[in-house]
Design a protein around this motif. Sequence first.
Motif, PDB file in Angstrom:
ATOM      1  N   GLN A   4      -3.120  16.946  13.285  1.00  0.00           N
ATOM      2  CA  GLN A   4      -3.798  18.234  13.157  1.00  0.00           C
ATOM      3  C   GLN A   4      -3.101  19.145  12.151  1.00  0.00           C
ATOM      4  N   ASN A   5      -1.765  19.197  12.202  1.00  0.00           N
ATOM      5  CA  ASN A   5      -1.021  20.142  11.363  1.00  0.00           C
ATOM      6  C   ASN A   5      -0.766  19.634   9.947  1.00  0.00           C
ATOM      7  N   PHE A   6      -0.640  18.301   9.800  1.00  0.00           N
ATOM      8  CA  PHE A   6      -0.231  17.761   8.501  1.00  0.00           C
ATOM      9  C   PHE A   6      -1.237  16.776   7.909  1.00  0.00           C
ATOM     10  N   GLY A   7      -2.265  16.425   8.655  1.00  0.00           N
ATOM     11  CA  GLY A   7      -3.312  15.565   8.116  1.00  0.00           C
ATOM     12  C   GLY A   7      -2.891  14.134   7.883  1.00  0.00           C
ATOM     13  N   ILE A   8      -1.901  13.661   8.646  1.00  0.00           N
ATOM     14  CA  ILE A   8      -1.423  12.289   8.473  1.00  0.00           C
ATOM     15  C   ILE A   8      -1.338  11.580   9.817  1.00  0.00           C
ATOM     16  N   ASP A   9      -1.347  10.271   9.741  1.00  0.00           N
ATOM     17  CA  ASP A   9      -1.131   9.425  10.909  1.00  0.00           C
ATOM     18  C   ASP A   9       0.114   8.594  10.646  1.00  0.00           C
ATOM     19  N   LEU A  10       0.809   8.219  11.712  1.00  0.00           N
ATOM     20  CA  LEU A  10       2.002   7.386  11.567  1.00  0.00           C
ATOM     21  C   LEU A  10       2.320   6.716  12.897  1.00  0.00           C
ATOM     22  N   GLN A  11       3.218   5.750  12.848  1.00  0.00           N
ATOM     23  CA  GLN A  11       3.719   5.120  14.059  1.00  0.00           C
ATOM     24  C   GLN A  11       4.824   5.999  14.647  1.00  0.00           C
ATOM     25  N   LEU A  12       4.788   6.203  15.970  1.00  0.00           N
ATOM     26  CA  LEU A  12       5.789   7.058  16.605  1.00  0.00           C
ATOM     27  C   LEU A  12       5.909   6.678  18.074  1.00  0.00           C
ATOM     28  N   ILE A  13       7.131   6.432  18.514  1.00  0.00           N
ATOM     29  CA  ILE A  13       7.367   6.060  19.906  1.00  0.00           C
ATOM     30  C   ILE A  13       7.530   7.319  20.759  1.00  0.00           C
ATOM     31  N   GLU A  35       9.603  17.252  20.910  1.00  0.00           N
ATOM     32  CA  GLU A  35       9.422  18.333  19.948  1.00  0.00           C
ATOM     33  C   GLU A  35      10.498  19.390  20.169  1.00  0.00           C
ATOM     34  N   ALA A  36      11.406  19.513  19.203  1.00  0.00           N
ATOM     35  CA  ALA A  36      12.502  20.474  19.324  1.00  0.00           C
ATOM     36  C   ALA A  36      12.127  21.845  18.785  1.00  0.00           C
ATOM     37  N   LYS A  37      11.252  21.863  17.767  1.00  0.00           N
ATOM     38  CA  LYS A  37      10.875  23.132  17.145  1.00  0.00           C
ATOM     39  C   LYS A  37       9.600  22.907  16.355  1.00  0.00           C
ATOM     40  N   SER A  38       8.720  23.919  16.347  1.00  0.00           N
ATOM     41  CA  SER A  38       7.454  23.704  15.656  1.00  0.00           C
ATOM     42  C   SER A  38       6.812  25.023  15.251  1.00  0.00           C
ATOM     43  N   THR A  39       6.235  25.042  14.043  1.00  0.00           N
ATOM     44  CA  THR A  39       5.357  26.115  13.590  1.00  0.00           C
ATOM     45  C   THR A  39       4.153  25.431  12.947  1.00  0.00           C
ATOM     46  N   ASN A  40       3.275  26.202  12.334  1.00  0.00           N
ATOM     47  CA  ASN A  40       2.104  25.599  11.699  1.00  0.00           C
ATOM     48  C   ASN A  40       2.465  24.703  10.520  1.00  0.00           C
ATOM     49  N   ASP A  41       3.585  25.018   9.847  1.00  0.00           N
ATOM     50  CA  ASP A  41       3.956  24.243   8.664  1.00  0.00           C
ATOM     51  C   ASP A  41       5.330  23.581   8.796  1.00  0.00           C
ATOM     52  N   PHE A  42       5.808  23.451  10.029  1.00  0.00           N
ATOM     53  CA  PHE A  42       7.118  22.838  10.258  1.00  0.00           C
ATOM     54  C   PHE A  42       7.147  22.202  11.649  1.00  0.00           C
ATOM     55  N   MET A  43       7.779  21.032  11.730  1.00  0.00           N
ATOM     56  CA  MET A  43       7.957  20.387  13.027  1.00  0.00           C
ATOM     57  C   MET A  43       9.241  19.570  13.001  1.00  0.00           C
ATOM     58  N   TRP A  44      10.039  19.707  14.063  1.00  0.00           N
ATOM     59  CA  TRP A  44      11.310  18.985  14.191  1.00  0.00           C
ATOM     60  C   TRP A  44      11.229  18.138  15.448  1.00  0.00           C
ATOM     61  N   LEU A  45      11.210  16.821  15.263  1.00  0.00           N
ATOM     62  CA  LEU A  45      11.170  15.879  16.376  1.00  0.00           C
ATOM     63  C   LEU A  45      12.523  15.201  16.502  1.00  0.00           C
ATOM     64  N   LEU A  47      13.073  13.443  12.952  1.00  0.00           N
ATOM     65  CA  LEU A  47      12.066  13.555  11.903  1.00  0.00           C
ATOM     66  C   LEU A  47      11.741  15.029  11.720  1.00  0.00           C
ATOM     67  N   ILE A  48      11.734  15.480  10.478  1.00  0.00           N
ATOM     68  CA  ILE A  48      11.389  16.861  10.163  1.00  0.00           C
ATOM     69  C   ILE A  48      10.167  16.847   9.249  1.00  0.00           C
ATOM     70  N   PHE A  49       9.114  17.523   9.676  1.00  0.00           N
ATOM     71  CA  PHE A  49       7.890  17.634   8.893  1.00  0.00           C
ATOM     72  C   PHE A  49       7.819  19.043   8.323  1.00  0.00           C
ATOM     73  N   MET A  50       7.514  19.150   7.040  1.00  0.00           N
ATOM     74  CA  MET A  50       7.376  20.467   6.419  1.00  0.00           C
ATOM     75  C   MET A  50       6.246  20.423   5.400  1.00  0.00           C
ATOM     76  N   LYS A  51       5.571  21.540   5.227  1.00  0.00           N
ATOM     77  CA  LYS A  51       4.529  21.613   4.204  1.00  0.00           C
ATOM     78  C   LYS A  51       4.501  23.001   3.596  1.00  0.00           C
ATOM     79  N   GLU A  52       4.010  23.070   2.376  1.00  0.00           N
ATOM     80  CA  GLU A  52       3.826  24.328   1.672  1.00  0.00           C
ATOM     81  C   GLU A  52       2.544  24.230   0.851  1.00  0.00           C
ATOM     82  N   PRO A  53       1.935  25.356   0.494  1.00  0.00           N
ATOM     83  CA  PRO A  53       0.732  25.307  -0.341  1.00  0.00           C
ATOM     84  C   PRO A  53       1.024  24.610  -1.670  1.00  0.00           C
TER      85      PRO A  53
END
Length: 325
Positions: free
Chosen positions: A168-177, A182-192, A203-209
Amino acid sequence: MKKYSVIIFLISILFISCTEQSKMPVSIGNINSVIVVVRDGVSKTQAAKTLDSILTQEIYGMPQSEQLFDVSYVTEGNLNDLLKKNRNIIYLIISDTVKKEGIFKSEDVFAAPQTILFIRSSNPDSAQKLIQKSEKVILQALTNTEFRRIYGIMTKSPAIELKKKINQNFGIDLQLINLFFEAKSTNDFMWLRLETNDYSQALIFMKEPFNAENQFNPAHIRSWIDNTLKLQIPGQFEGTYMKIDDSVIKVKVDRVIINDIERIVFSGLWGVEGDFMGGPFRSHTFVSKDKSSLITVYAYVYYPNEPKRDLMMDLEAILHSIKYN
């Protein structure tokens, strides 16, 4: 000079029914291990030494020296039924009776997941040239088998809710156990994070325009990652924070296409400003499917004074599984 074409044949083992498929034994062997099968005398050739140097080369971006694969050698006569179930097997065949030279691949012959490579050549010199030319092919085939092993584990216990949120937040699918939380999350950041008493994987997910093509370059990506880590990943003491640390080795930058996504890949070490923590990291940066965002998925391991290769392999498998939803 004679030209050699690398011939890759994917031999699929077909089964009559799903029931028969389920009877395939699970492959054995340590993580990132390879059995090389040779005839008498072949192991002393320069071709065998070249193959060994490829398989055991040092992994870039690790705090301690670690090799890609652990290699064991066995003669054809000693390759028993148990050893045939190993996950990765290479036959190095050098004989004047060889009519068709090349590299041939079979999958899931005696167990699953399994890759068997047949390196066939009529003489040691041509075998060495074939191996040198085919380094990427050989390593990719073996690595893909390790990825298949990891995906098999993850698909049995998927992190369903986290995968939905990433989608939903990043528009991607991946394998994940489902061991990640979830340690921290915003609309454009996620720390697993995946935490044990001994080590951490994250895993750290980040996005910017994504507004300009010059954002998709290593200099901008490096600055963006460092700024995000400083803002979002604090250290254990006040004023400390995670960063990319190239004081020991420089960050390696590659441009690759995986799952039809062009990516800029960083390999190197992370550290903590003002503290003595650190370890290896890998990051994959790419433009979103709709071209509206720049996305980075940053993976790291913390396991002080211990080997980290196998833990990083888990995370690299996740990174390589990324695809657009």
